[in-house]
Design an enzyme around this catalytic site. Structure first.
Site, PDB file in Angstrom:
ATOM      1  N   SER A 104       0.865  -1.194   0.000  1.00  0.00           N
ATOM      2  CA  SER A 104       0.000   0.000   0.000  1.00  0.00           C
ATOM      3  C   SER A 104       0.891   1.231   0.000  1.00  0.00           C
ATOM      4  O   SER A 104       1.223   1.764  -1.042  1.00  0.00           O
ATOM      5  CB  SER A 104      -0.948  -0.004   1.197  1.00  0.00           C
ATOM      6  OG  SER A 104      -1.944  -0.994   1.007  1.00  0.00           O
ATOM      7  N   SER A 113       6.675  -5.683   2.013  1.00  0.00           N
ATOM      8  CA  SER A 113       5.658  -5.465   0.981  1.00  0.00           C
ATOM      9  C   SER A 113       6.242  -5.467  -0.431  1.00  0.00           C
ATOM     10  O   SER A 113       5.496  -5.510  -1.398  1.00  0.00           O
ATOM     11  CB  SER A 113       4.928  -4.140   1.236  1.00  0.00           C
ATOM     12  OG  SER A 113       5.861  -3.072   1.343  1.00  0.00           O
ATOM     13  N   CYS A 169       3.876  10.500   9.877  1.00  0.00           N
ATOM     14  CA  CYS A 169       4.466  10.649   8.546  1.00  0.00           C
ATOM     15  C   CYS A 169       3.381  10.535   7.478  1.00  0.00           C
ATOM     16  O   CYS A 169       2.753   9.487   7.338  1.00  0.00           O
ATOM     17  CB  CYS A 169       5.519   9.564   8.339  1.00  0.00           C
ATOM     18  SG  CYS A 169       6.156   9.512   6.677  1.00  0.00           S
ATOM     19  N   GLY A 173       1.016   4.427   4.266  1.00  0.00           N
ATOM     20  CA  GLY A 173      -0.209   3.968   3.608  1.00  0.00           C
ATOM     21  C   GLY A 173      -1.238   3.479   4.624  1.00  0.00           C
ATOM     22  O   GLY A 173      -0.881   2.884   5.638  1.00  0.00           O
ATOM     23  N   VAL A 174      -2.513   3.703   4.340  1.00  0.00           N
ATOM     24  CA  VAL A 174      -3.536   3.244   5.292  1.00  0.00           C
ATOM     25  C   VAL A 174      -3.656   1.719   5.290  1.00  0.00           C
ATOM     26  O   VAL A 174      -4.080   1.127   6.271  1.00  0.00           O
ATOM     27  CB  VAL A 174      -4.930   3.896   5.067  1.00  0.00           C
ATOM     28  CG1 VAL A 174      -4.834   5.413   5.075  1.00  0.00           C
ATOM     29  CG2 VAL A 174      -5.604   3.400   3.804  1.00  0.00           C
ATOM     30  N   HIS A 177      -0.692   0.512   7.722  1.00  0.00           N
ATOM     31  CA  HIS A 177      -0.714   1.255   8.985  1.00  0.00           C
ATOM     32  C   HIS A 177      -1.948   0.927   9.841  1.00  0.00           C
ATOM     33  O   HIS A 177      -1.823   0.600  11.025  1.00  0.00           O
ATOM     34  CB  HIS A 177      -0.692   2.741   8.637  1.00  0.00           C
ATOM     35  CG  HIS A 177      -0.589   3.686   9.789  1.00  0.00           C
ATOM     36  ND1 HIS A 177       0.500   3.743  10.609  1.00  0.00           N
ATOM     37  CD2 HIS A 177      -1.456   4.633  10.251  1.00  0.00           C
ATOM     38  CE1 HIS A 177       0.314   4.694  11.532  1.00  0.00           C
ATOM     39  NE2 HIS A 177      -0.872   5.241  11.338  1.00  0.00           N
ATOM     40  N   TYR A 183      -0.355   4.617  15.512  1.00  0.00           N
ATOM     41  CA  TYR A 183      -0.192   5.523  16.650  1.00  0.00           C
ATOM     42  C   TYR A 183       0.179   6.910  16.149  1.00  0.00           C
ATOM     43  O   TYR A 183       1.091   7.052  15.337  1.00  0.00           O
ATOM     44  CB  TYR A 183       0.922   5.007  17.568  1.00  0.00           C
ATOM     45  CG  TYR A 183       1.213   5.913  18.755  1.00  0.00           C
ATOM     46  CD1 TYR A 183       0.695   5.617  20.010  1.00  0.00           C
ATOM     47  CD2 TYR A 183       1.991   7.060  18.613  1.00  0.00           C
ATOM     48  CE1 TYR A 183       0.952   6.452  21.101  1.00  0.00           C
ATOM     49  CE2 TYR A 183       2.245   7.901  19.685  1.00  0.00           C
ATOM     50  CZ  TYR A 183       1.724   7.588  20.930  1.00  0.00           C
ATOM     51  OH  TYR A 183       1.970   8.419  22.000  1.00  0.00           O
ATOM     52  N   TYR A 472       5.926  -3.519  18.908  1.00  0.00           N
ATOM     53  CA  TYR A 472       4.825  -2.944  18.126  1.00  0.00           C
ATOM     54  C   TYR A 472       4.904  -3.473  16.698  1.00  0.00           C
ATOM     55  O   TYR A 472       5.908  -3.278  16.015  1.00  0.00           O
ATOM     56  CB  TYR A 472       4.934  -1.418  18.170  1.00  0.00           C
ATOM     57  CG  TYR A 472       3.939  -0.656  17.324  1.00  0.00           C
ATOM     58  CD1 TYR A 472       2.629  -1.104  17.129  1.00  0.00           C
ATOM     59  CD2 TYR A 472       4.300   0.552  16.734  1.00  0.00           C
ATOM     60  CE1 TYR A 472       1.726  -0.375  16.370  1.00  0.00           C
ATOM     61  CE2 TYR A 472       3.405   1.296  15.975  1.00  0.00           C
ATOM     62  CZ  TYR A 472       2.116   0.819  15.791  1.00  0.00           C
ATOM     63  OH  TYR A 472       1.230   1.542  15.029  1.00  0.00           O
ATOM     64  N   TYR A 475       6.219  -1.448  13.842  1.00  0.00           N
ATOM     65  CA  TYR A 475       7.662  -1.199  13.803  1.00  0.00           C
ATOM     66  C   TYR A 475       8.346  -2.550  13.581  1.00  0.00           C
ATOM     67  O   TYR A 475       9.160  -3.013  14.377  1.00  0.00           O
ATOM     68  CB  TYR A 475       8.149  -0.519  15.090  1.00  0.00           C
ATOM     69  CG  TYR A 475       7.639   0.897  15.270  1.00  0.00           C
ATOM     70  CD1 TYR A 475       7.219   1.643  14.167  1.00  0.00           C
ATOM     71  CD2 TYR A 475       7.596   1.494  16.516  1.00  0.00           C
ATOM     72  CE1 TYR A 475       6.753   2.951  14.321  1.00  0.00           C
ATOM     73  CE2 TYR A 475       7.137   2.805  16.678  1.00  0.00           C
ATOM     74  CZ  TYR A 475       6.713   3.528  15.577  1.00  0.00           C
ATOM     75  OH  TYR A 475       6.264   4.805  15.735  1.00  0.00           O
TER      76      TYR A 475
END
Ligand code: FAD
Ligand code: NAG
Ligand code: NAG
Ligand code: NAG
Ligand code: NAG
Ligand code: NAG
Ligand code: NAG
Ligand code: NAG
Ligand code: NAG
Length: 533
Positions: A104, A113, A169, A173-174, A177, A183, A472, A475
């Site tokens: 994405s 990706s 940032c 991409g949604v 993310h 976050y 996380y 990350y």
């Protein structure tokens, strides 16, 4: 052996028999794909190494992080414009055993990706980026290929009184993310991006297009924090928007070690998760590549980076009450609209930049840096001695590298939600999350910088969460454990990294995966594996 087991074994054999580059089967795949999407504009959306568009696309993938490499280049980059074309790609992938990578925004910290150690093709969602906002209902549908910057821009265009809580940032991409959490500067007030998803569309391993109702609540639960890749190809999200005042207040205040930074960081840990939910005091501990060494000590800046949902007077009152040691002055604070704060918080843009820059998703990051990220959760304040140990380690990083530790406060809305409400389990009990980021400019500094970042991580073990040492998902860090990329990963093997990202939610994710994708079509080095029996 059950029927299912035999089927799984066969499919493992089938896909691993293609674990080398084989022109014939890529041609077969290509033919399948062109044939399946014959009524669409196939020549515009299939990019093979023979097309000049291929290298433009491929080179753009690495702009965020030059460190990423892989043994294989994608056989094909596929840029669908319609959901039906994605169905076709999944079908051909199953027939010809060519692995899928889904892209994405392309910000994955380990490049999962767009790289792979086995032959693969990329489904790049850049052409699926439309956004529609309903200001009456306070909702938005956003396609997976859009960036968060575009979403913010479109919201602000429609209303000055609505906002959405996601990352900083704008080029993220949604698609990736939101599926891993998300976050940002509004997280203490409204939670993660994933906490605010109310519906979604995805294409499953059988090529069915599903929404929340047709996928069912288990599947819908899994994609709100359980990570992209494992559970299908998400094509769009429906999210809940939130009321925001027309003015918020921000500040960016720096203290050096000579200005008591160590004491301030120590104190910050006692208040960051407890202050008013409207206040998010993020802390960056930065020592960049050009920062000077003084008396053998690398200069370190503690940057207090803050968002307050409210006016300046209220903020000063709250700061005086909770954190007077910082000595915040009215002149440090700037009142601005929420969309201006998005630009303020994004390091790459100078002050006064027009919000239009949020739409330039393909031109705004060209840093050409090498980068390694890792993460931790902190539940008890790190002692002064512990902090001083970190500064000492900063001095051991080579001069040709920079480091930033981001301390992101939790509490507020984040800790009101239970650990099992979504797969993202980092809730009550966490004071803050650390992101460790090391940067360098040249390949020859890679080994030293990577070794250093692992050394710092080992040093931090005694100060951070244990059993599991949580991390996380967004990350992403392959140091904490990986799958076999041919798809035969055992539950125990995946559990090593899985409980770090998801804690007890890992088992439920495995159950859901086993039900919806038993042959592991959607996989990567850190995807949820199905149970083999
Ligand atoms: C410069 C930078 C700043 C960042 N800032 C923040 C921040 O402020 N807050 C925060 O929480 N995180 C932040 N991140 C981390 C970011 O949230 C993750 O890297 C996120 O996964 C990126 O999503 P993407 O779509 O851009 O990435 P991609 O690389 O495209 O995708 C990430 C992963 O999700 C999978 N995926 C992507 N799209 C889909 C889809 N449609 N369906 C299924 N699977 C999919 C990919 O295969 C890949 O495994 C930042 C990262 C970078 C590099
Ligand atoms: C490629 O795959 C085809 C079909 O499976 C097989 O017949 C052929 O031997 C393979 N070629 C190479 C070079 O491995
Ligand atoms: C196919 O692509 C060309 C060039 O981008 C465009 O002019 C044409 O309208 C497209 N056709 C369809 C059916 O999408
Ligand atoms: C790629 O090359 C093929 C074959 O030459 C051509 O038909 C097609 O239009 C090209 N596609 C793109 C996206 O340029
Ligand atoms: C530094 O912090 C200490 C302890 O909180 C305090 O006594 C001292 O006045 C501070 N010094 C400066 C320069 O702020
Ligand atoms: C690096 O840090 C130093 C101070 O530590 C600062 O003077 C300099 O402007 C910074 N450089 C960049 C590129 O951020
Ligand atoms: C915040 O302040 C620091 C130090 O003065 C500066 O380097 C930085 O560019 C400012 N803005 C951001 C977004 O970090
Ligand atoms: C970036 O995207 C815009 C809008 O889609 C397009 O007009 C522009 O040509 C692109 N630029 C590059 C460098 O790809
Ligand atoms: C998976 O396959 C790899 C190589 O094909 C093999 O080395 C490994 O032992 C297998 N693992 C399991 C759990 O079966």
């Amino acid at each position: 052996m059950t029927k299912l087991t035999i089927f799984v074994f066969l499919s493992i054999w089938f896909s691993s028999s293609y674990s080398w580059s084989n022109k014939t089967h890529i041609d077969d795949f290509l033919q399948c794909l062109s044939h399946q999407i014959i009524n669409s504009n196939s020549s515009q959306i299939i990019h093979t190494p023979e097309n000049s568009s291929y290298s433009t696309l491929f080179n753009s993938f690495f702009s965020d992080n030059q460190r990423i490499t892989s043994n294989f280049k994608p056989s094909i980059i596929f840029t669908p414009t319609k959901e039906s074309q994605i169905k076709a790609a999944i079908r051909c992938s199953k027939i010809h055993g060519l692995q899928i990578r889904i892209r994405s925004g392309g910000h994955d910290h380990e490049g999962l990706s767009y790289t792979s150690e086995t032959p693969f093709f990329i489904i790049d969602l850049r052409n699926l980026r439309s956004i529609s906002i309903d200001t009456q209902k306070k909702t938005a549908w956003v396609q997976a290929g859009a960036t968060i910057g575009e979403l913010y821009y479109r919201i602000a265009q429609k209303s000055k009184k609505l906002a959405f809580p996601a990352g900083v940032c704008p080029n993220v991409g949604v698609g990736g993310h939101f599926s891993g959490g998300g976050y940002g500067m509004l997280a203490r007030k409204f939670g993660t991006a994933a906490d605010n998803i109310i519906d979604a569309k995805l294409i499953d391993a059988n090529g069915q297009i599903l929404d929340r109702e047709s996928m069912g609540e288990d599947h819908f639960w899994a994609i709100r924090g359980g990570g992209g890749t494992s559970f299908g190809i998400i094509t769009s999200w429906k999210v809940k928007l939130h009321d925001i005042p027309e003015k918020v207040t921000v500040f960016n205040v720096t203290r050096t070690l000579d200005q008591n930074a160590t004491q301030l960081v120590y104190k910050w840990q006692h208040i960051a998760d407890k202050v008013d939910d409207n206040l998010l005091l993020r802390l960056f501990l930065r020592s960049n590549i050009s920062s000077p060494f003084k008396r053998g000590q690398r200069s370190i800046n503690a940057i207090f980076f803050t968002m307050f949902v409210g006016g300046v007077d209220e903020l000063l009152h709250e700061m005086k009450k909770s954190f007077p040691e910082l000595g915040l002055m009215k002149e440090d604070c700037i009142e601005m609209s929420w969309i201006e704060s998005i630009i303020f918080f994004y390091i790459g843009f100078p002050k006064g930049t027009s919000p239009d820059v949020l739409l330039n998703w393909n031109t705004t990051t060209k840093k050409q840096l090498y980068f390694k990220g890792k993460s931790d959760y902190v539940q008890y304040p790190i002692s002064i001695m512990g902090l001083e140990g970190i500064w000492k380690l900063y001095n051991k990083l080579g001069e040709n590298a920079g480091v930033e530790l981001q301390f992101s406060p939790y509490g507020g809305k984040l800790s009101e939600i239970s650990e099992s409400e979504t797969p993202f389990p980092h809730r009550a009990g966490n004071i803050f999350m650390i992101e460790y980021a090391a940067f360098w400019m040249k390949m020859e500094n890679s080994k030293r910088s990577l070794d250093w970042s692992r050394k710092l991580y080992r040093y931090m073990a005694k100060y951070v969460s244990k059993s599991p040492r949580a991390a996380y998902f967004n990350y992403r860090d392959l140091d904490i454990g990986v799958n076999n990329i041919n798809g035969n990963t055992s539950y125990e093997q995946a559990r090593i990294w899985g409980v770090k990202y998801f804690k007890n939610n890992f088992d439920r994710l495995v159950k859901i995966k086993t039900k919806i994708d038993p042959t592991n079509i959607f996989r990567n080095e850190q995807s949820i594996p199905p149970l083999l029996s």
